[in-house]
Enzyme design. Sequence first.
Site, PDB file in Angstrom:
ATOM      1  N   ASP A 208     -20.102  34.345  73.412  1.00  0.00           N
ATOM      2  CA  ASP A 208     -21.450  33.827  73.191  1.00  0.00           C
ATOM      3  C   ASP A 208     -21.894  33.070  74.433  1.00  0.00           C
ATOM      4  OD1 ASP A 208     -23.885  32.937  71.841  1.00  0.00           O
ATOM      5  OD2 ASP A 208     -22.830  33.479  70.007  1.00  0.00           O
ATOM      6  N   HIS A 278     -27.047  36.510  74.067  1.00  0.00           N
ATOM      7  CA  HIS A 278     -25.841  35.687  73.861  1.00  0.00           C
ATOM      8  C   HIS A 278     -24.783  35.971  74.931  1.00  0.00           C
ATOM      9  CE1 HIS A 278     -27.043  33.850  70.028  1.00  0.00           C
ATOM     10  NE2 HIS A 278     -27.658  34.995  69.789  1.00  0.00           N
ATOM     11  N   GLU A 342     -30.950  38.397  68.477  1.00  0.00           N
ATOM     12  CA  GLU A 342     -31.659  37.355  69.229  1.00  0.00           C
ATOM     13  C   GLU A 342     -31.701  37.632  70.738  1.00  0.00           C
ATOM     14  OE1 GLU A 342     -30.964  33.519  66.401  1.00  0.00           O
ATOM     15  OE2 GLU A 342     -29.252  34.084  67.623  1.00  0.00           O
ATOM     16  N   TRP A 414     -28.555  39.941  58.370  1.00  0.00           N
ATOM     17  CA  TRP A 414     -28.242  38.504  58.330  1.00  0.00           C
ATOM     18  C   TRP A 414     -29.399  37.638  57.888  1.00  0.00           C
ATOM     19  CZ3 TRP A 414     -30.077  34.724  61.973  1.00  0.00           C
ATOM     20  CH2 TRP A 414     -30.716  35.225  63.120  1.00  0.00           C
TER      21      TRP A 414
HETATM   22  C1  ACM Z   1     -27.061  35.341  63.972  1.00  0.00           C
HETATM   23  O1  ACM Z   1     -26.988  34.419  63.150  1.00  0.00           O
HETATM   24  N1  ACM Z   1     -27.608  35.139  65.160  1.00  0.00           N
HETATM   25  C2  ACM Z   1     -26.523  36.652  63.707  1.00  0.00           C
END
Ligand code: ACM
Length: 550
Positions: A208, A278, A342, A414
């Site tokens: 990340d 990320h 994201e 998610w």
């Molecule tokens: C996430 O919570 N960004 C998958």
Amino acid sequence: MKLISFLACVAAVCSCHASAAVAEADYNVVPLPRHIEAQKGDGFVLTPDVKVLYPAGNSVMERNARFVAEYVGDNLGFTPGIEGYSSLPKSKKGSKGAILLSLDGNVGNKEGYEILVGKNGIGISGATPAGIFYGIQTLRKSLPVMPRDSVAGEVVLPAVSIYDEPRFGYRGMLLDCGRYFLPVSAVKQFIDLMAMHNMNTFHWHLTDDQGWRLELKRHPEITEKGSMRKETICGRVAGVYDGQPHGGYYTQEDVKDILAYCAERHINVIPEIDMPGHTVSLLASHPEVGCVGGHYDVSTHWGPHIDILCAGKESTFALVEDILDEVVELFPSEYINIGGDEAWKQRWEVCPDCQRKIKELGLASDDGATAEHKLQGYFTKRVEKMLNDRGRKIIGWEEIFDAGVNPSTTIMAWHGFDYIVDSANAGHDVIAGSSEYNYLDYYQRQNTGEEPFLIGKYLPLSKTYQYEPMDERVLPENRHHVIGVQGFVWGEFIDNANLMTYQMLPRMAAVSESQWILPEQKLYHRFLPRLRRLTSLYDRYAYPWCRGWE
Ligand code: ACM
Ligand code: ZN
């Protein structure tokens, strides 16, 4: 169906401080077995001279037998011996006071099992060692738990016939080791808890913005720079930092150790190498694959970052291919998770390389997606091809669905139910997750003042328990595409094993029932007494767990 009441069982357990008292097993465990039928006649009296029998020469079954012995030792204070047999003893209920493990092709589901208990013994059978392993989990959770340092005299297991199988084949838990590095011992605790809750897929979030945790032999510079950040933000968003360097990564030997630990427990490990977002911890050693180049520091604060991998440069794909090459050498999993969540597009919107690529590919914004979203679709498909060429399949977060993906891509939802519905109805396999129901890093109690400092939100046990992934909008012919359910332990504020288990427990038990049992069997008021018994096992292993069920 004869069910031993919770109170009777507690009374039996409490009376045995002085050892040598009789306690009874209770088959109402978490997750609840599908069919429990009391049988006429005497049950089995489990005593220290019991033996666990397994098919000789089958090392996986021998390990299963050792699990039985270890678990009985943990619960009852005595450890049975194990013994291989060369031909199956006649009675499936064990022979001469044994716990008999046997492979039986008649059990239909490959993770299903049957338990038969009669006065001559206990039989656990399944079509595969994994099915038998879940039978063993049910047995261990049925047994009373003695106080530490005391030994059960004997335990009565009422005569019973149990048949069980899971609702879903994918039963996952995510552990985020990118934000904080958690030691191998913590990862193993996580895996032990997965096994206890009949889960079979460890989604290991290894990279990340704030840390790259996977050693790559051919790219040592990635962990050299990317595994360490100079400090960490103190709150959630405020600009105060702790001044403490934080870092760590898993060596390839650590990874092999964890893979072996998981394999023994019939758990598949799916590594996640999140991209193109990320990835600041990767840009720290490879600034040339960012859109703006220059200098990147491993991030010290939370939330998505605008710096992501450049999708316009060939060098990005060359590096990604190199990384994934080593990932597939290490991890045998059929699936590799490539993230995709994201991935903010601000850099791509102004990057000459990304814009050139957009032109070259003829991507244009329309009502459904911007050109930059479509560029993420191109990125995902290219990475998918790399993995397909190596015999693997990809999973990615729901955002990749918007960006355009091949039907072969498995989507991990998610946010909520819309992505489950849309991706299943479009023919994708989908793994159901929901931040609202199964993000276990959220507060478990409303009175957050009494809790450790966490990321926020409020997710009580009762809400996690209510999770039902099969939205009615998923068309009947597409329901098989919903292949499983997952729980998530994100790590922004979880920097040690005790807090990890505290956040997981007991909500992980609720997740496990969403994964394993049928919706019509899911009743919260019936779950709670089962859960109370399970917490005695949490205590036996000294796992911290949250007691405030609101
Ligand atoms: C996430 O919570 N960004 C998958
Ligand atoms: Zn770019």
